[in-house]
Enzyme design. Sequence first.
Site, PDB file in Angstrom:
ATOM      1  N   SER A 150      35.408  40.550  46.524  1.00  0.00           N
ATOM      2  CA  SER A 150      36.465  39.820  45.831  1.00  0.00           C
ATOM      3  C   SER A 150      37.736  40.647  45.829  1.00  0.00           C
ATOM      4  CB  SER A 150      36.034  39.526  44.389  1.00  0.00           C
ATOM      5  OG  SER A 150      37.133  39.111  43.602  1.00  0.00           O
ATOM      6  N   TYR A 163      32.879  43.205  37.030  1.00  0.00           N
ATOM      7  CA  TYR A 163      32.998  42.520  38.316  1.00  0.00           C
ATOM      8  C   TYR A 163      33.832  43.341  39.296  1.00  0.00           C
ATOM      9  CZ  TYR A 163      33.687  38.560  41.523  1.00  0.00           C
ATOM     10  OH  TYR A 163      33.710  37.732  42.611  1.00  0.00           O
TER      11      TYR A 163
END
Length: 249
Positions: A150, A163
């Site tokens: 990501s 994350y």
Amino acid sequence: MNKCKKREGYQMLQLDLRDKVVFVFDGEHAVGEEIIKLFSEAGAKVLFLGKSNLDEDSLVLKYKEDASSFEVGSFNLKDNSFLKVIQDQIQVDIIINNMEAMTGKDVMDISPEEWENGLFTNLHIPFQLLKMILPLMKNQEEGAVINISSTSAIDGGDGDVLYAASKSALESMNKALSRELGPYNIRVNGLSVGSIPNDKDVESDLHSIPLNRFATPTDIANAALFLSTPMAGYISGQTILVDGGKTLL
């Protein structure tokens, strides 16, 4: 005319994944489903993991070939029993790791248990599965590994510390694996994915994306397919941005 036919045949050959086996880690959300669909259309047989509806801590291993799909077994995430079933799998050519866990919480609000569970999903499971499957690829002296990351690993995203940290670690693992596995003709790459719209996204968020749209599951699946084919045969150790130009390096 003959030249045109030859060119068309060349393109088809490069995208032909018949006789290839793809293992997708988490194939039961929008991106995973699109990856399975696209790779199946390219002729590949697909093994994939998905969450069990009965238990949040279990995965289901499934198999898809042409129009057929069936479950192989259900496994608990907290032990390694789900790894045993693939020991009899004699061929895996392409690995696509699409697993992710997000908390959406600030660092002060993340409990130690949430931190451990997130790292377990984002890093530990891919690590264990790779250890199990890579000997097959080494014997074949050919393969492709794609870890989907990501842009949060670059810019911190929306502030989800777990994350962002785990995706950064995943990208570093890619680089090290590409060096280790290169002599076996195994390519390791990553896809750094930008925003996929959800209920929190608003039209004003588009101003930061040069292409003026959010990423779609098809965008990600297409990039994964490219990295899996001979057309990307000299690409390894790279993290390719699939973000519409938002993250400019």
